[in-house]
Design a protein around this motif. Structure first.
Motif, PDB file in Angstrom:
ATOM      1  N   PHE A 407     -60.391  32.797 -18.537  1.00  0.00           N
ATOM      2  CA  PHE A 407     -60.520  31.639 -19.418  1.00  0.00           C
ATOM      3  C   PHE A 407     -61.448  31.890 -20.590  1.00  0.00           C
ATOM      4  O   PHE A 407     -61.316  31.247 -21.636  1.00  0.00           O
ATOM      5  N   ASP A 408     -62.431  32.800 -20.442  1.00  0.00           N
ATOM      6  CA  ASP A 408     -63.278  33.105 -21.585  1.00  0.00           C
ATOM      7  C   ASP A 408     -62.466  33.754 -22.708  1.00  0.00           C
ATOM      8  O   ASP A 408     -62.660  33.462 -23.895  1.00  0.00           O
ATOM      9  N   LEU A 409     -61.521  34.618 -22.327  1.00  0.00           N
ATOM     10  CA  LEU A 409     -60.653  35.240 -23.328  1.00  0.00           C
ATOM     11  C   LEU A 409     -59.639  34.236 -23.883  1.00  0.00           C
ATOM     12  O   LEU A 409     -59.234  34.338 -25.047  1.00  0.00           O
ATOM     13  N   VAL A 410     -59.225  33.272 -23.068  1.00  0.00           N
ATOM     14  CA  VAL A 410     -58.324  32.226 -23.557  1.00  0.00           C
ATOM     15  C   VAL A 410     -58.978  31.462 -24.699  1.00  0.00           C
ATOM     16  O   VAL A 410     -58.358  31.197 -25.745  1.00  0.00           O
ATOM     17  N   VAL A 411     -60.257  31.132 -24.526  1.00  0.00           N
ATOM     18  CA  VAL A 411     -60.983  30.411 -25.582  1.00  0.00           C
ATOM     19  C   VAL A 411     -61.075  31.271 -26.842  1.00  0.00           C
ATOM     20  O   VAL A 411     -60.904  30.783 -27.967  1.00  0.00           O
ATOM     21  N   GLU A 412     -61.316  32.561 -26.674  1.00  0.00           N
ATOM     22  CA  GLU A 412     -61.393  33.464 -27.830  1.00  0.00           C
ATOM     23  C   GLU A 412     -60.062  33.521 -28.580  1.00  0.00           C
ATOM     24  O   GLU A 412     -60.019  33.522 -29.815  1.00  0.00           O
ATOM     25  N   ILE A 413     -58.955  33.550 -27.825  1.00  0.00           N
ATOM     26  CA  ILE A 413     -57.636  33.598 -28.474  1.00  0.00           C
ATOM     27  C   ILE A 413     -57.354  32.300 -29.218  1.00  0.00           C
ATOM     28  O   ILE A 413     -56.824  32.308 -30.334  1.00  0.00           O
ATOM     29  N   VAL A 414     -57.723  31.168 -28.610  1.00  0.00           N
ATOM     30  CA  VAL A 414     -57.509  29.879 -29.274  1.00  0.00           C
ATOM     31  C   VAL A 414     -58.327  29.805 -30.561  1.00  0.00           C
ATOM     32  O   VAL A 414     -57.851  29.313 -31.600  1.00  0.00           O
ATOM     33  N   GLU A 415     -59.544  30.292 -30.512  1.00  0.00           N
ATOM     34  CA  GLU A 415     -60.371  30.299 -31.724  1.00  0.00           C
ATOM     35  C   GLU A 415     -59.717  31.135 -32.823  1.00  0.00           C
ATOM     36  O   GLU A 415     -59.708  30.743 -33.994  1.00  0.00           O
ATOM     37  N   GLY A 416     -59.179  32.307 -32.446  1.00  0.00           N
ATOM     38  CA  GLY A 416     -58.501  33.136 -33.433  1.00  0.00           C
ATOM     39  C   GLY A 416     -57.261  32.471 -33.991  1.00  0.00           C
ATOM     40  O   GLY A 416     -56.977  32.559 -35.197  1.00  0.00           O
ATOM     41  N   LEU A 417     -56.524  31.787 -33.138  1.00  0.00           N
ATOM     42  CA  LEU A 417     -55.304  31.104 -33.582  1.00  0.00           C
ATOM     43  C   LEU A 417     -55.622  30.004 -34.587  1.00  0.00           C
ATOM     44  O   LEU A 417     -54.972  29.891 -35.627  1.00  0.00           O
ATOM     45  N   ILE A 418     -56.645  29.208 -34.281  1.00  0.00           N
ATOM     46  CA  ILE A 418     -56.998  28.111 -35.182  1.00  0.00           C
ATOM     47  C   ILE A 418     -57.626  28.655 -36.464  1.00  0.00           C
ATOM     48  O   ILE A 418     -57.406  28.124 -37.558  1.00  0.00           O
ATOM     49  N   SER A 442     -64.496  22.781 -17.218  1.00  0.00           N
ATOM     50  CA  SER A 442     -64.539  21.622 -18.106  1.00  0.00           C
ATOM     51  C   SER A 442     -65.246  21.946 -19.416  1.00  0.00           C
ATOM     52  O   SER A 442     -64.928  21.366 -20.466  1.00  0.00           O
ATOM     53  N   ALA A 443     -66.217  22.869 -19.390  1.00  0.00           N
ATOM     54  CA  ALA A 443     -66.919  23.236 -20.621  1.00  0.00           C
ATOM     55  C   ALA A 443     -65.957  23.920 -21.596  1.00  0.00           C
ATOM     56  O   ALA A 443     -65.953  23.627 -22.804  1.00  0.00           O
ATOM     57  N   TYR A 444     -65.139  24.848 -21.082  1.00  0.00           N
ATOM     58  CA  TYR A 444     -64.147  25.496 -21.930  1.00  0.00           C
ATOM     59  C   TYR A 444     -63.119  24.480 -22.434  1.00  0.00           C
ATOM     60  O   TYR A 444     -62.669  24.543 -23.590  1.00  0.00           O
ATOM     61  N   ARG A 450     -62.718  20.300 -28.961  1.00  0.00           N
ATOM     62  CA  ARG A 450     -63.468  20.133 -30.208  1.00  0.00           C
ATOM     63  C   ARG A 450     -62.890  20.987 -31.334  1.00  0.00           C
ATOM     64  O   ARG A 450     -63.092  20.678 -32.515  1.00  0.00           O
ATOM     65  N   LEU A 451     -62.204  22.078 -30.969  1.00  0.00           N
ATOM     66  CA  LEU A 451     -61.608  22.929 -31.999  1.00  0.00           C
ATOM     67  C   LEU A 451     -60.368  22.301 -32.629  1.00  0.00           C
ATOM     68  O   LEU A 451     -59.971  22.679 -33.731  1.00  0.00           O
ATOM     69  N   LEU A 452     -59.733  21.367 -31.917  1.00  0.00           N
ATOM     70  CA  LEU A 452     -58.491  20.773 -32.408  1.00  0.00           C
ATOM     71  C   LEU A 452     -58.760  19.949 -33.657  1.00  0.00           C
ATOM     72  O   LEU A 452     -59.787  19.281 -33.776  1.00  0.00           O
ATOM     73  N   THR A 453     -57.810  19.994 -34.575  1.00  0.00           N
ATOM     74  CA  THR A 453     -57.938  19.200 -35.801  1.00  0.00           C
ATOM     75  C   THR A 453     -56.822  18.154 -35.886  1.00  0.00           C
ATOM     76  O   THR A 453     -57.095  16.957 -35.985  1.00  0.00           O
ATOM     77  N   ALA A 454     -55.588  18.611 -35.815  1.00  0.00           N
ATOM     78  CA  ALA A 454     -54.452  17.689 -36.000  1.00  0.00           C
ATOM     79  C   ALA A 454     -53.880  17.174 -34.692  1.00  0.00           C
ATOM     80  O   ALA A 454     -52.988  16.343 -34.704  1.00  0.00           O
ATOM     81  N   ASP A 455     -54.355  17.664 -33.564  1.00  0.00           N
ATOM     82  CA  ASP A 455     -53.721  17.329 -32.287  1.00  0.00           C
ATOM     83  C   ASP A 455     -54.612  16.494 -31.369  1.00  0.00           C
ATOM     84  O   ASP A 455     -54.444  16.502 -30.160  1.00  0.00           O
TER      85      ASP A 455
END
Length: 548
Positions: A407-418, A442-444, A450-455
């Protein structure tokens, strides 16, 4: 062993002797080849195009297989022969056979040819002749006359034909669409909306062409967000926007500088394998360059035009770059992931860029080959040197690392995508938060939210509330619910389902009963409303019955 005597065998029947003929008989002649209407129509059109009328008339009268009937005559006229000879052929058909009479199909075909050539008075005289002959015009005839009158600038005359059509026949959806377009083009928007309302009241279902006319008018008025709403309504009505509609809308967005709306249309075109015509592609390319936006999506949608407008880049012609590119493509075909990782690390140290589509292909292929470290290395390299990956590459990485519970890498990938300018989308972001919640992260989940903008909508809020309840953070879940109400987002049945179950699990019965009553009040208010937003439907689908 005794051998049976031959005299006890039955006698053979005598061989039948055939009479000898002095000469060999000739085979019967082969059957005549069938005559098809398409071949007759093609020959008649060739005669009209290649011969003067003095020579064409006897050739037509003696043409084998030419049946002087309404179907054949109309098909010949629809091939658009030269106008003068087409009109003479129209007159010849009435004289060639005593049993033939022109009907509404042949009259309409000839009227269309006259209108297309700009011979409006002749077109109206032929319509009057049709009425005198006792042939009742149908909706197609009136629509043709109305269209060419409007093209000639006589909008009032076209509206008189519309009124005559309403009194004599029943307009079709094609007729209504033509009338709406004429009025919109003439700047009479109120009358056009009235006609469109009449069409809906008659129970006629708008076609893609009808929606194209409406969207074109809204785009000309600068209401591009409204055009997207119309496209959404088309999809709800199971009418997919076609190539013509997408090309028209992209062209209007390019001329108005609406690149954000254009991007959403291009994304739809990519998903449905629709391409642009070359002039419109060049207009869109110029608009994207003028606004400073990336043209990568435009080139992905139109791979046959992907090299149009590309200026000379000395980096792409550098010998070292060509060697690196060729090597990566070869290693990708050989699926040598370790060697690709080493090359990418070495290129990252030199801060050398690589083409984005090659990097995306490497990521997708490495994920399919279960070599995730290679895909992650390529993603980090692309973020470092500023190469924009495709959304599908990020989604491939996300799917693999979610399955591996990294899940730590999942968060990193989402950050890169956004960071690359993509949106997760309502469904993907909510399912991702939901999955992190069930994993106790729950923290992740809160970080991705918080990273979401349009969704940020009722679905993603409910998923985060569920994640907090799964982690035992009841007060945090209630705070998120309060924040959702402050943001002006109304709860739905799925949200209350998560709240009631989470509070019951935490043994907070009084609050659970409070939200149960709120849900009952909400359902009572909504029981007479037939419509439900797509976010509410998705939220109810994901969370109603989830804890049953």
């Amino acid at each position: 062993m005794l051998r049976r005597s031959r005299r006890f065998l039955p006698a053979r029947p005598p061989r039948r002797r055939h009479p000898r003929h002095p000469g060999k008989a000739e085979p019967p002649p082969p059957p005549a080849a069938p005559t098809y209407t398409r071949d007759v129509v093609r020959r008649a059109t060739t005669i009209l195009r290649d011969h003067p009328w003095s020579a064409a008339r006897p050739l037509l009268l003696s043409l084998p297989g030419l049946a002087w009937d309404s179907h054949t005559v109309a098909r010949v006229l629809k091939t658009h022969p030269p106008l003068e000879k087409a009109f003479l052929f129209f007159r010849l058909a009435a004289a060639a056979s005593p049993a033939f009479r022109h009907d509404r199909f042949t009259y309409t075909s000839m009227i269309h040819l006259l209108g297309e050539a700009g011979r409006v008075p002749a077109m109206l005289r032929l319509l009057a002749e049709m009425l005198r002959a006792g042939v009742a015009p149908d909706a197609a005839t009136f629509t043709t006359v109305m269209h060419w009158l409007a093209r000639a600038g006589d909008v009032d005359g076209a509206m008189r034909v519309w009124a005559e059509m309403e009194s004599r026949s029943t307009p079709t959806v094609v007729s209504y669409t033509a009338c709406v377009k004429i009025l919109f083009d003439a700047g009479r928007a109120e009358e056009a909306r009235t006609v469109f309302g009449e069409m809906v009241a008659e129970g006629l279902r708008p076609t893609c062409k009808t929606y194209t006319v409406l969207i074109g008018h809204l785009a000309d008025a600068g209401k591009f967000e409204a055009t997207l709403e119309i496209m959404d309504k088309m999809k709800e009505a199971c009418i997919e926007p076609d190539k013509a509609l997408c090309n028209i809308l992209v062209q209007k967005c390019s001329r108005a500088g609406e690149t954000s709306v254009m991007t959403r249309i291009l994304q739809y075109m990519k998903e449905h394998f629709i391409v642009l015509r070359r002039p419109i592609f060049l207009e869109a390319l110029g608009a994207l360059k003028a606004s400073g936006d990336s043209d990568e999506l435009l080139r992905e949608v139109n791979p046959h035009l992907s090299y149009e407008g590309i200026e000379y880049d000395p980096i792409l012609s550098d010998q070292g770059y060509i060697i690196d590119r060729s090597t990566i493509i070869y290693l990708l075909s050989a699926k040598n992931w370790s060697a690709i990782e080493e090359m990418i690390d070495e290129m990252a140290s030199r801060n050398v860029k690589m083409e984005s589509h090659i990097l995306s292909d490497v990521i997708e292929a490495s994920c399919a080959g279960c070599r995730l470290s290679c895909g992650l290395t390529v993603m980090r390299y692309s973020l470092q040197v500023g190469c924009e990956l495709g959304r599908s590459a990020y989604c491939s990485l996300l799917g693999q690392y979610i399955r591996n519970s990294s899940f730590d890498l999942v968060v990193e990938i989402v950050e890169g995508l956004i960071k690359s300018g993509y949106n997760l989308g309502t469904y993907l972001s909510s399912v991702l938060i939901l999955r992190l919640g069930y994993a106790g992260q729950s923290a992740y989940a809160a970080h991705i939210f918080r990273l979401l903008t349009a969704d940020k909508n009722v679905v993603s809020y409910t998923a985060l509330i569920n994640a907090y309840f799964q982690a035992g953070k009841v007060d945090g879940a209630l705070d998120i619910f309060t924040e959702m109400g402050t943001a002006g987002i109304s709860a739905c049945s799925g949200t209350y389902e998560v709240l009631i179950h989470g509070l019951q699990k935490a043994r907070r019965k009084q609050e659970s009963e409070h939200y149960r009553r709120e849900r009952m009040n909400m359902q009572w208010r909504l029981q007479y409303l037939d419509q439900c937003s797509s976010e509410d439907s998705l939220c109810n689908y994901l969370f109603c019955g989830l804890h049953g």
